[in-house]
Design an enzyme around this catalytic site. Structure first.
Site, PDB file in Angstrom:
ATOM      1  N   HIS A 139       0.782  -1.175   0.025  1.00 17.64           N
ATOM      2  CA  HIS A 139      -0.118  -0.040   0.225  1.00 17.64           C
ATOM      3  C   HIS A 139       0.914   1.418  -0.103  1.00 17.64           C
ATOM      4  CE1 HIS A 139       0.707  -0.974   4.323  1.00 17.64           C
ATOM      5  NE2 HIS A 139       0.400   0.250   4.654  1.00 17.64           N
ATOM      6  N   GLY A 173      -4.692   3.597   0.097  1.00 17.38           N
ATOM      7  CA  GLY A 173      -4.787   4.985   0.803  1.00 17.38           C
ATOM      8  C   GLY A 173      -4.937   5.887  -0.329  1.00 17.38           C
ATOM      9  N   SER A 194     -13.008   1.265  -0.541  1.00 19.09           N
ATOM     10  CA  SER A 194     -13.890   1.932   0.149  1.00 19.09           C
ATOM     11  C   SER A 194     -14.008   3.234  -0.364  1.00 19.09           C
ATOM     12  CB  SER A 194     -13.503   1.825   1.570  1.00 19.09           C
ATOM     13  OG  SER A 194     -12.238   2.456   1.612  1.00 19.09           O
TER      14      SER A 194
END
Length: 217
Positions: A139, A173, A194
């Site tokens: 990430h 992120g 999300s």
């Protein structure tokens, strides 16, 4: 009714030009997921079905529902389940560290586009050598899905993108605000979960990412 064909012609590869990949969250029902996709798929380049707790039948049913709702098979990617990607004629499959070897999959299923999740330069080089068509890397930034695990950051991302020739999709992120930095570091696109699917307004969120991608240089 599911239409199955077992002789699949080679597909033309859709060019990677600052792509937006959307990945299922594992937190939503099939009905919620497909309902959101029906409204936003035209603004998304790839739709990844990554649901570890769904059965093969549930994944097949979701793929068929997406197709029935107008989502092109050329946008759908299945996580790990090579068999489902093949029988449902989706554009490709996303492999991870526990999946079958990339070279074996590529040799047995030449019609599928093969993506591979990587976390280091060494993994990226090996995946490219084995025939991966594109890579996920992350990430990149802090994310609630990986609490306590330091992000790999933009510097490492740039090291990856400058080392391999295949497109690298950044994940982890990613927001509309930092998308430009990610593209500047050499990524050919971003992957979001999300940020879109759990947003209060998924259409508005998708358009914000899309706008940021178009502006990025």
């Amino acid at each position: 009714m599911i239409r199955q064909k077992f002789t699949i012609p080679e597909r033309e590869v859709i060019p990677f030009t600052k792509q937006l990949h959307l990945i299922s969250t594992g937190q939503q029902s099939a009905e919620t997921f497909t309902g959101i996709l029906q409204t936003i798929h035209e603004y998304v380049d790839r739709v990844h079905i990554r649901e570890k707790n769904w059965t093969a039948k549930e994944i097949v049913d979701v793929v068929q529902t997406l197709i029935d709702k107008g989502v092109p098979q050329e946008k759908i990617i299945i996580n790990d389940r090579i068999d489902i990607a093949y029988i449902m004629q989706t554009i490709g499959v996303q492999l991870t560290h526990h999946s079958a070897d990339i070279a074996l999959v590529k040799g047995a299923f030449p019609s599928l586009q093969i993506g591979c999740s990587t976390h280091s330069v060494e993994q990226a080089i090996l995946a490219e050598e084995k025939g991966a068509n594109y890579l996920f890397y992350g990430h990149i930034f802090n994310t609630q899905s990986k609490p306590g695990i330091p992000p790999r950051g933009l510097e490492k991302l740039q090291e990856i993108t400058s080392t391999v020739k295949v497109p690298v999709i950044a994940i982890g992120g990613i927001t509309p605000e930092n998308t430009g930095e990610v593209i500047k570091a050499g990524a050919r696109g971003i992957a979001v979960l999300s940020g879109v699917l759990l947003a209060k307004n998924p259409i508005q969120a998708t358009l914000a990412y899309r706008k940021s991608l178009e502006k990025a240089k």
